[in-house]
Design an enzyme around this catalytic site. Structure first.
Site, PDB file in Angstrom:
ATOM      1  N   THR A 132      24.490 115.759 109.670  1.00 34.22           N
ATOM      2  CA  THR A 132      24.118 114.390 110.021  1.00 34.22           C
ATOM      3  C   THR A 132      24.039 114.145 111.523  1.00 34.22           C
ATOM      4  OG1 THR A 132      25.037 112.126 110.067  1.00 34.22           O
ATOM      5  CG2 THR A 132      26.605 113.892 109.689  1.00 34.22           C
ATOM      6  N   GLU A 134      25.418 111.821 112.836  1.00 31.27           N
ATOM      7  CA  GLU A 134      26.742 111.319 113.249  1.00 31.27           C
ATOM      8  C   GLU A 134      27.567 112.415 113.941  1.00 31.27           C
ATOM      9  OE1 GLU A 134      28.662 108.253 113.063  1.00 31.27           O
ATOM     10  OE2 GLU A 134      26.646 107.430 112.960  1.00 31.27           O
ATOM     11  N   TYR A 157      34.352 110.274 109.434  1.00 29.71           N
ATOM     12  CA  TYR A 157      33.209 110.849 108.714  1.00 29.71           C
ATOM     13  C   TYR A 157      32.516 111.905 109.578  1.00 29.71           C
ATOM     14  CZ  TYR A 157      28.364 111.122 107.019  1.00 29.71           C
ATOM     15  OH  TYR A 157      27.129 111.568 106.594  1.00 29.71           O
ATOM     16  N   LYS A 161      32.161 115.901 108.816  1.00 26.38           N
ATOM     17  CA  LYS A 161      30.842 116.547 108.753  1.00 26.38           C
ATOM     18  C   LYS A 161      30.695 117.638 109.817  1.00 26.38           C
ATOM     19  CE  LYS A 161      28.397 114.549 105.418  1.00 26.38           C
ATOM     20  NZ  LYS A 161      27.592 115.262 104.418  1.00 26.38           N
TER      21      LYS A 161
HETATM   22  P1  NAP Z   1      25.076 108.478  99.013  1.00 25.57           P
HETATM   23  O1  NAP Z   1      23.973 107.669  98.445  1.00 25.57           O
HETATM   24  O2  NAP Z   1      26.304 107.812  99.509  1.00 25.57           O
HETATM   25  O3  NAP Z   1      25.493 109.553  97.898  1.00 25.57           O
HETATM   26  C1  NAP Z   1      26.669 110.299  98.009  1.00 25.57           C
HETATM   27  C2  NAP Z   1      26.852 111.121  96.752  1.00 25.57           C
HETATM   28  O4  NAP Z   1      28.064 111.873  96.861  1.00 25.57           O
HETATM   29  C3  NAP Z   1      26.966 110.280  95.467  1.00 25.57           C
HETATM   30  O5  NAP Z   1      26.313 110.940  94.422  1.00 25.57           O
HETATM   31  C4  NAP Z   1      28.478 110.281  95.221  1.00 25.57           C
HETATM   32  O6  NAP Z   1      28.841 110.088  93.864  1.00 25.57           O
HETATM   33  C5  NAP Z   1      28.800 111.713  95.654  1.00 25.57           C
HETATM   34  N1  NAP Z   1      30.236 111.914  95.873  1.00 25.57           N
HETATM   35  C6  NAP Z   1      31.102 111.109  96.540  1.00 25.57           C
HETATM   36  N2  NAP Z   1      32.341 111.618  96.487  1.00 25.57           N
HETATM   37  C7  NAP Z   1      32.270 112.764  95.766  1.00 25.57           C
HETATM   38  C8  NAP Z   1      33.211 113.728  95.343  1.00 25.57           C
HETATM   39  N3  NAP Z   1      34.513 113.609  95.623  1.00 25.57           N
HETATM   40  N4  NAP Z   1      32.786 114.777  94.605  1.00 25.57           N
HETATM   41  C9  NAP Z   1      31.477 114.897  94.282  1.00 25.57           C
HETATM   42  N5  NAP Z   1      30.522 114.014  94.646  1.00 25.57           N
HETATM   43  C10 NAP Z   1      30.922 112.960  95.386  1.00 25.57           C
HETATM   44  O7  NAP Z   1      24.537 109.403 100.212  1.00 25.57           O
HETATM   45  P2  NAP Z   1      23.025 109.761 100.614  1.00 25.57           P
HETATM   46  O8  NAP Z   1      22.518 108.705 101.518  1.00 25.57           O
HETATM   47  O9  NAP Z   1      22.276 110.140  99.405  1.00 25.57           O
HETATM   48  O10 NAP Z   1      23.265 111.046 101.523  1.00 25.57           O
HETATM   49  C11 NAP Z   1      23.325 112.344 100.955  1.00 25.57           C
HETATM   50  C12 NAP Z   1      24.094 113.263 101.865  1.00 25.57           C
HETATM   51  O11 NAP Z   1      23.465 113.320 103.139  1.00 25.57           O
HETATM   52  C13 NAP Z   1      25.524 112.837 102.152  1.00 25.57           C
HETATM   53  O12 NAP Z   1      26.292 114.008 102.300  1.00 25.57           O
HETATM   54  C14 NAP Z   1      25.436 112.113 103.478  1.00 25.57           C
HETATM   55  O13 NAP Z   1      26.674 112.182 104.149  1.00 25.57           O
HETATM   56  C15 NAP Z   1      24.369 112.925 104.162  1.00 25.57           C
HETATM   57  N6  NAP Z   1      23.539 112.216 105.139  1.00 25.57           N
HETATM   58  C16 NAP Z   1      22.954 111.035 104.813  1.00 25.57           C
HETATM   59  C17 NAP Z   1      22.119 110.410 105.727  1.00 25.57           C
HETATM   60  C18 NAP Z   1      21.442 109.103 105.396  1.00 25.57           C
HETATM   61  O14 NAP Z   1      21.002 108.426 106.334  1.00 25.57           O
HETATM   62  N7  NAP Z   1      21.296 108.751 104.130  1.00 25.57           N
HETATM   63  C19 NAP Z   1      21.899 110.996 106.986  1.00 25.57           C
HETATM   64  C20 NAP Z   1      22.509 112.215 107.267  1.00 25.57           C
HETATM   65  C21 NAP Z   1      23.313 112.831 106.333  1.00 25.57           C
HETATM   66  P3  NAP Z   1      29.034 108.597  93.255  1.00 25.57           P
HETATM   67  O15 NAP Z   1      27.660 108.096  92.952  1.00 25.57           O
HETATM   68  O16 NAP Z   1      29.859 108.853  92.047  1.00 25.57           O
HETATM   69  O17 NAP Z   1      29.732 107.784  94.314  1.00 25.57           O
HETATM   70  N1  GDD Z   2      27.050  99.205 107.086  1.00 29.11           N
HETATM   71  C1  GDD Z   2      26.894  98.226 107.996  1.00 29.11           C
HETATM   72  N2  GDD Z   2      27.168  96.930 107.623  1.00 29.11           N
HETATM   73  N3  GDD Z   2      26.488  98.555 109.238  1.00 29.11           N
HETATM   74  C2  GDD Z   2      26.305  97.544 110.115  1.00 29.11           C
HETATM   75  C3  GDD Z   2      26.548  96.196 109.793  1.00 29.11           C
HETATM   76  C4  GDD Z   2      27.003  95.882 108.486  1.00 29.11           C
HETATM   77  O1  GDD Z   2      27.252  94.736 108.135  1.00 29.11           O
HETATM   78  N4  GDD Z   2      26.263  95.428 110.881  1.00 29.11           N
HETATM   79  C5  GDD Z   2      25.853  96.266 111.843  1.00 29.11           C
HETATM   80  N5  GDD Z   2      25.888  97.542 111.401  1.00 29.11           N
HETATM   81  C6  GDD Z   2      25.536  98.738 112.202  1.00 29.11           C
HETATM   82  C7  GDD Z   2      26.594  99.854 112.140  1.00 29.11           C
HETATM   83  O2  GDD Z   2      27.666  99.562 113.027  1.00 29.11           O
HETATM   84  C8  GDD Z   2      25.740 101.036 112.596  1.00 29.11           C
HETATM   85  O3  GDD Z   2      25.670 101.072 114.004  1.00 29.11           O
HETATM   86  C9  GDD Z   2      24.347 100.717 112.047  1.00 29.11           C
HETATM   87  O4  GDD Z   2      24.377  99.321 111.678  1.00 29.11           O
HETATM   88  C10 GDD Z   2      23.975 101.538 110.813  1.00 29.11           C
HETATM   89  O5  GDD Z   2      25.065 101.464 109.901  1.00 29.11           O
HETATM   90  P1  GDD Z   2      24.960 102.097 108.424  1.00 29.11           P
HETATM   91  O6  GDD Z   2      23.752 101.596 107.742  1.00 29.11           O
HETATM   92  O7  GDD Z   2      26.284 101.896 107.772  1.00 29.11           O
HETATM   93  O8  GDD Z   2      24.667 103.639 108.704  1.00 29.11           O
HETATM   94  P2  GDD Z   2      25.371 104.659 109.712  1.00 29.11           P
HETATM   95  O9  GDD Z   2      24.373 104.941 110.802  1.00 29.11           O
HETATM   96  O10 GDD Z   2      26.715 104.230 110.104  1.00 29.11           O
HETATM   97  O11 GDD Z   2      25.536 105.944 108.782  1.00 29.11           O
HETATM   98  C11 GDD Z   2      24.454 106.390 107.952  1.00 29.11           C
HETATM   99  O12 GDD Z   2      23.661 107.302 108.666  1.00 29.11           O
HETATM  100  C12 GDD Z   2      24.303 108.526 109.039  1.00 29.11           C
HETATM  101  C13 GDD Z   2      23.285 109.361 109.825  1.00 29.11           C
HETATM  102  O13 GDD Z   2      23.241 108.908 111.141  1.00 29.11           O
HETATM  103  C14 GDD Z   2      25.060 107.018 106.704  1.00 29.11           C
HETATM  104  O14 GDD Z   2      24.047 107.265 105.773  1.00 29.11           O
HETATM  105  C15 GDD Z   2      25.750 108.333 107.027  1.00 29.11           C
HETATM  106  O15 GDD Z   2      26.130 108.976 105.796  1.00 29.11           O
HETATM  107  C16 GDD Z   2      24.763 109.232 107.776  1.00 29.11           C
HETATM  108  O16 GDD Z   2      25.364 110.462 108.098  1.00 29.11           O
END
Ligand code: NAP
Ligand code: GDD
Length: 351
Positions: A132, A134, A157, A161
């Site tokens: 990620t 992050e 987190y 990661k």
């Molecule tokens: P998400 O919607 O939060 O999905 C997370 C998944 O992990 C869900 O299926 C959840 O199951 C499962 N999980 C949580 N705890 C677990 C455990 N103890 N054992 C097995 N499975 C577990 O995340 P996403 O947005 O699809 O992201 C997918 C991956 O990419 C994650 O690893 C995230 O950290 C990474 N990532 C995401 C982004 C982004 O912007 N979306 C960016 C960079 C990296 P439940 O449904 O049961 O909760």
């Molecule tokens: N969630 C959330 N809720 N974020 C907020 C809010 C709020 O009410 N208000 C402002 N934010 C700001 C957070 O502080 C952050 O700077 C930005 O919005 C994005 O927050 P999120 O959508 O929670 O995503 P993230 O960037 O912290 O994390 C996501 O992206 C990562 C990759 O950069 C997640 O999907 C992570 O799993 C992933 O690794």
């Protein structure tokens, strides 16, 4: 040649569900790990699930990344050709409240899979780690991050990661495993979890369009993120494992927008105009309609993190070249997709 068999952890999540669809279209057998939950947690994959008594290429297994035996047993039983480790406690804000659990799942969980592959001597498995943006937290004078930028995680987190990133690299170098990291910047979609900021905004604004009286409470409006579409990004997860050699890739759009800009653009899609007043914790958003002003957005301190990544923008030049990465969704198209989908959902909820 043996048919490709994928194992996806995190199949019930945003990315897992899109990746499963993609791999089924490519004629894979797809196995997913789901957690036992007291209520249904499969809404994102229900449309592709087929009762296993019928003919299907899609199978689900109970397991958990905190449970080494379940991880080992599933891999041993399925003998996958590709493993996509998408399972994680993926919420940055929540990781400050549950840091140990986050480390167990999003950090050591990765080690559990790699160790199972090693013990089973299944060296042909291709392993994808969901790394990620992050991992980056400080710009160090540069305004864009790539594969060689310095890591500086700012949350439990991010640290979990970071462990996963390095253990993937260490297993690649030490044991010759095909283990790759996709360093993905934020990616969103209509299936994004509702506590992430983009979906929180599109859910709120679309309900407001239909007359809701709610107020939206947010944290840092000035944080900037490089937002892409999850559908484009899961395609890259697959392509990373189709390379000749294991490697690490940044996937990003190269453009960053603030949370406030996201709100402004989503509002425009709905023909809303937002006027911003005040500064810092006193900043407020007003909806202007019919010559009236309605206060609809306020700041709540509780949504600020103890430590914040203010700015993320990725340089995906390597992926553009080697993976032929050409995102189909612009930022505007992403926002439109989310707003349009949430409007349909809000209409269904009203009736
Ligand atoms: P998400 O919607 O939060 O999905 C997370 C998944 O992990 C869900 O299926 C959840 O199951 C499962 N999980 C949580 N705890 C677990 C455990 N103890 N054992 C097995 N499975 C577990 O995340 P996403 O947005 O699809 O992201 C997918 C991956 O990419 C994650 O690893 C995230 O950290 C990474 N990532 C995401 C982004 C982004 O912007 N979306 C960016 C960079 C990296 P439940 O449904 O049961 O909760
Ligand atoms: N969630 C959330 N809720 N974020 C907020 C809010 C709020 O009410 N208000 C402002 N934010 C700001 C957070 O502080 C952050 O700077 C930005 O919005 C994005 O927050 P999120 O959508 O929670 O995503 P993230 O960037 O912290 O994390 C996501 O992206 C990562 C990759 O950069 C997640 O999907 C992570 O799993 C992933 O690794």
């Amino acid at each position: 040649m043996r048919r490709k068999v994928a194992l996806i952890t995190g199949i019930t999540g945003q990315d897992g569900s899109y990746l499963a669809e993609l791999l089924l279209k490519k004629n894979y057998k797809v196995h997913g790990v789901i957690r036992k939950s007291s209520s249904f947690n499969t809404s994102r994959i229900d449309h592709i699930y087929v009762d296993p008594h019928n003919k299907t290429n899609f199978f689900l297994h109970y397991g958990d990344l905190t449970d080494s035996n379940s991880v080992y047993n599933i891999i041993n039983k399925i003998r996958p050709t590709e493993v996509y480790n998408l399972g994680a406690q993926s919420h940055v804000g929540v990781s400050f409240e549950n840091p140990e659990f986050t480390a167990e799942v999003s950090g050591i969980g990765t080690l559990r899979i790699l160790e199972a592959i090693r013990f089973l001597n299944m060296k042909k498995i291709k392993f994808y780690q969901a790394s990620t943006s992050e991992l980056f937290g400080e710009t160090y004078g540069k305004n864009i991050f790539n594969e060689i930028s310095k890591f500086h995680p700012k949350s439990p987190y991010g640290v979990a990661k970071l462990y996963s990133y390095w253990i993937t690299s260490v297993y690649r170098e030490s044991y010759g495993l095909f283990a790759s990291n996709g360093i993905l910047f934020n990616h969103e979609s209509p299936r994004r979890g509702e506590t992430f900021v983009t979906r929180k905004i599109t859910r709120f604004l679309t309900k407001k369009k239909l007359g809701s009286k709610e107020i939206l409470y947010l944290g840092n409006l000035n944080a900037k993120r490089d937002w892409g579409h999850a559908k484009d990004y899961v395609e890259m997860q697959w392509r990373i494992l189709q390379q000749k050699k294991p490697d690490d890739f940044v996937i990003a759009t190269g453009k960053a927008f603030s949370v406030k800009q996201f709100i402004d653009i989503a509002s425009k899609v709905l023909n809303f105009k937002i006027e911003w007043k005040g500064k810092g914790l006193k900043e407020q958003g007003y909806l202007i309609h019919n010559n009236k002003k309605e206060l609809i957005i306020k700041i709540d301190k509780k949504y600020f993190r103890p430590n914040e990544v203010d700015y993320l923008k990725g340089d995906a030049s390597k992926a553009f070249k080697q993976l032929n990465f050409k995102p189909k969704y612009s930022f505007k198209k992403l926002v439109e997709d989310m707003v349009e989908s949430d409007l349909i959902l809000a209409e269904k909820e009203i009736h």
